[in-house]
Motif scaffolding. Sequence first.
Motif, PDB file in Angstrom:
ATOM      1  N   THR A   1      26.740  24.807  35.418  1.00  0.00           N
ATOM      2  CA  THR A   1      27.412  23.715  36.125  1.00  0.00           C
ATOM      3  C   THR A   1      28.543  24.176  37.032  1.00  0.00           C
ATOM      4  N   GLU A   2      29.112  25.351  36.756  1.00  0.00           N
ATOM      5  CA  GLU A   2      30.274  25.830  37.491  1.00  0.00           C
ATOM      6  C   GLU A   2      29.885  26.857  38.540  1.00  0.00           C
ATOM      7  N   SER A   3      30.560  26.823  39.686  1.00  0.00           N
ATOM      8  CA  SER A   3      30.328  27.836  40.708  1.00  0.00           C
ATOM      9  C   SER A   3      31.008  29.140  40.291  1.00  0.00           C
ATOM     10  N   PRO A   4      30.525  30.290  40.792  1.00  0.00           N
ATOM     11  CA  PRO A   4      31.177  31.566  40.464  1.00  0.00           C
ATOM     12  C   PRO A   4      32.658  31.579  40.831  1.00  0.00           C
ATOM     13  N   LEU A   5      33.024  30.955  41.964  1.00  0.00           N
ATOM     14  CA  LEU A   5      34.430  30.924  42.366  1.00  0.00           C
ATOM     15  C   LEU A   5      35.280  30.147  41.359  1.00  0.00           C
ATOM     16  N   THR A   6      34.739  29.057  40.840  1.00  0.00           N
ATOM     17  CA  THR A   6      35.473  28.268  39.844  1.00  0.00           C
ATOM     18  C   THR A   6      35.670  29.071  38.563  1.00  0.00           C
ATOM     19  N   ILE A   7      34.641  29.786  38.140  1.00  0.00           N
ATOM     20  CA  ILE A   7      34.731  30.620  36.933  1.00  0.00           C
ATOM     21  C   ILE A   7      35.800  31.698  37.110  1.00  0.00           C
ATOM     22  N   LEU A   8      35.829  32.316  38.292  1.00  0.00           N
ATOM     23  CA  LEU A   8      36.814  33.359  38.567  1.00  0.00           C
ATOM     24  C   LEU A   8      38.222  32.786  38.674  1.00  0.00           C
TER      25      LEU A   8
ATOM     26  N   TRP B   1      50.637  50.481  42.885  1.00  0.00           N
ATOM     27  CA  TRP B   1      50.258  49.216  43.511  1.00  0.00           C
ATOM     28  C   TRP B   1      48.866  49.298  44.119  1.00  0.00           C
ATOM     29  N   LEU B   2      48.540  50.455  44.675  1.00  0.00           N
ATOM     30  CA  LEU B   2      47.200  50.643  45.251  1.00  0.00           C
ATOM     31  C   LEU B   2      46.131  50.487  44.183  1.00  0.00           C
ATOM     32  N   TRP B   3      46.321  51.148  43.039  1.00  0.00           N
ATOM     33  CA  TRP B   3      45.321  51.084  41.972  1.00  0.00           C
ATOM     34  C   TRP B   3      45.279  49.702  41.318  1.00  0.00           C
ATOM     35  N   LEU B   4      46.423  49.037  41.243  1.00  0.00           N
ATOM     36  CA  LEU B   4      46.429  47.667  40.719  1.00  0.00           C
ATOM     37  C   LEU B   4      45.652  46.726  41.636  1.00  0.00           C
ATOM     38  N   THR B   5      45.800  46.941  42.947  1.00  0.00           N
ATOM     39  CA  THR B   5      45.041  46.132  43.913  1.00  0.00           C
ATOM     40  C   THR B   5      43.555  46.414  43.790  1.00  0.00           C
ATOM     41  N   VAL B   6      43.204  47.693  43.638  1.00  0.00           N
ATOM     42  CA  VAL B   6      41.799  48.071  43.443  1.00  0.00           C
ATOM     43  C   VAL B   6      41.236  47.396  42.200  1.00  0.00           C
ATOM     44  N   ILE B   7      42.006  47.428  41.111  1.00  0.00           N
ATOM     45  CA  ILE B   7      41.569  46.795  39.861  1.00  0.00           C
ATOM     46  C   ILE B   7      41.398  45.289  40.046  1.00  0.00           C
ATOM     47  N   GLY B   8      42.384  44.655  40.701  1.00  0.00           N
ATOM     48  CA  GLY B   8      42.332  43.212  40.890  1.00  0.00           C
ATOM     49  C   GLY B   8      41.139  42.766  41.713  1.00  0.00           C
ATOM     50  N   LEU B   9      40.887  43.442  42.842  1.00  0.00           N
ATOM     51  CA  LEU B   9      39.801  43.036  43.732  1.00  0.00           C
ATOM     52  C   LEU B   9      38.433  43.428  43.175  1.00  0.00           C
ATOM     53  N   SER B  10      38.333  44.608  42.549  1.00  0.00           N
ATOM     54  CA  SER B  10      37.047  45.028  41.989  1.00  0.00           C
ATOM     55  C   SER B  10      36.664  44.167  40.795  1.00  0.00           C
ATOM     56  N   ALA B  11      37.665  43.708  40.024  1.00  0.00           N
ATOM     57  CA  ALA B  11      37.385  42.805  38.900  1.00  0.00           C
ATOM     58  C   ALA B  11      36.827  41.480  39.419  1.00  0.00           C
ATOM     59  N   LEU B  12      37.422  40.955  40.488  1.00  0.00           N
ATOM     60  CA  LEU B  12      36.908  39.727  41.090  1.00  0.00           C
ATOM     61  C   LEU B  12      35.481  39.911  41.590  1.00  0.00           C
ATOM     62  N   SER B  13      35.268  41.003  42.314  1.00  0.00           N
ATOM     63  CA  SER B  13      33.941  41.275  42.877  1.00  0.00           C
ATOM     64  C   SER B  13      32.905  41.434  41.775  1.00  0.00           C
ATOM     65  N   ALA B  14      33.266  42.164  40.714  1.00  0.00           N
ATOM     66  CA  ALA B  14      32.330  42.406  39.621  1.00  0.00           C
ATOM     67  C   ALA B  14      31.922  41.103  38.948  1.00  0.00           C
TER      68      ALA B  14
ATOM     69  N   TYR C   1      32.233  38.020  40.116  1.00  0.00           N
ATOM     70  CA  TYR C   1      31.543  37.119  41.054  1.00  0.00           C
ATOM     71  C   TYR C   1      30.065  37.484  41.135  1.00  0.00           C
ATOM     72  N   CYS C   2      29.793  38.778  41.323  1.00  0.00           N
ATOM     73  CA  CYS C   2      28.399  39.241  41.406  1.00  0.00           C
ATOM     74  C   CYS C   2      27.654  38.966  40.108  1.00  0.00           C
ATOM     75  N   LEU C   3      28.340  39.165  38.980  1.00  0.00           N
ATOM     76  CA  LEU C   3      27.707  38.935  37.681  1.00  0.00           C
ATOM     77  C   LEU C   3      27.379  37.454  37.490  1.00  0.00           C
ATOM     78  N   ALA C   4      28.324  36.589  37.880  1.00  0.00           N
ATOM     79  CA  ALA C   4      28.090  35.149  37.744  1.00  0.00           C
ATOM     80  C   ALA C   4      26.935  34.703  38.645  1.00  0.00           C
TER      81      ALA C   4
END
Length: 297
Positions: free
Chosen positions: A178-185, A212-225, A227-230
């Motif tokens: 029922t939920e979109s991937p964006l809503t789940i994220l 900060w660079l690695w935290l940004t990498v973690i934040g964006l890659s977690a979202l991408s992962a 989203y793709c999984l959902a």
Amino acid sequence: MALFLWMSGALASFCILAIGARELSGELTIAQSLCIRSAIGLVFLSAVYFIRSQIFKDKQQKSLASQPRVNVIKLHLFRNVFHFIAQYGWFFGIGLLPLAEVFALEFTVPIWTLLIASFFLDEKVTMNKLIAIFLGTLGVIAIVQPGYALIDYASIIVLGSAICFAISHTTTKSLAKTESPLTILLFMCIVQLPIGLFLSLSSWVWPQGEQWLWLTVIGLSALSAHYCLAKAMKYAEITTIITLDFFRLPLIAMVGVFFYNEAFELPLLIGGALMLIGNLVGVRGLTAKSIKVKQNI
């Protein structure tokens, strides 16, 4: 085809996430890393979600209006509490155990997911799925060659996180109906941000420079992962999705070879071959099921 494209994105993103976690290990507390990851994800995702909602007048939101939103929100809360615990244990393991051992323990997730999904989502345990999971597990053992030293308190914590990941994945599959991937994220970031903040307040240290660079990498890659999984979960059952996730271990092993000068050994080839065969068996079962459904239509 769409299933494999989304799973490829998920596998690549999870590997990048693991690299970021390894680079930050021991520099910041786990709770703080997860808190900042959620904050970065929330800022990025809020902008994307707002733009999307303005451009596309969601048909999905209209359909969701008739759903019992209180129950859905409870399911989001349930999912993200277990997902936070799972991520915490995973980061903890990376700091204390060799990366390959952490991944080997994490790849017990398909076993737990198979059991949980069969009980709570009424998914059928087919012979193809059992063979794929069995061969994938053999592949993990061939690559890691675990010994008795693997059994310690850190390993138990990572095994516990694997069970929590399985609960999280199963709940995601239920939400994806029922939920979109964006809503789940979006809920993932909203729920996990205050949890991470509360646990990190007593030892908060502001990140510096490259952190900060690695935290940004973690934040964006977690979202991408996620989203793709959902998105992938809209095309197949959860047990099929998690079986395909076995490819992540040989991929991260290759990253170790090229970026961390780790040895490329024969067990890696053997384990990768076992995983490939297992995934082909799983894919064959999925394809046969799709053909049967089309014929019935």
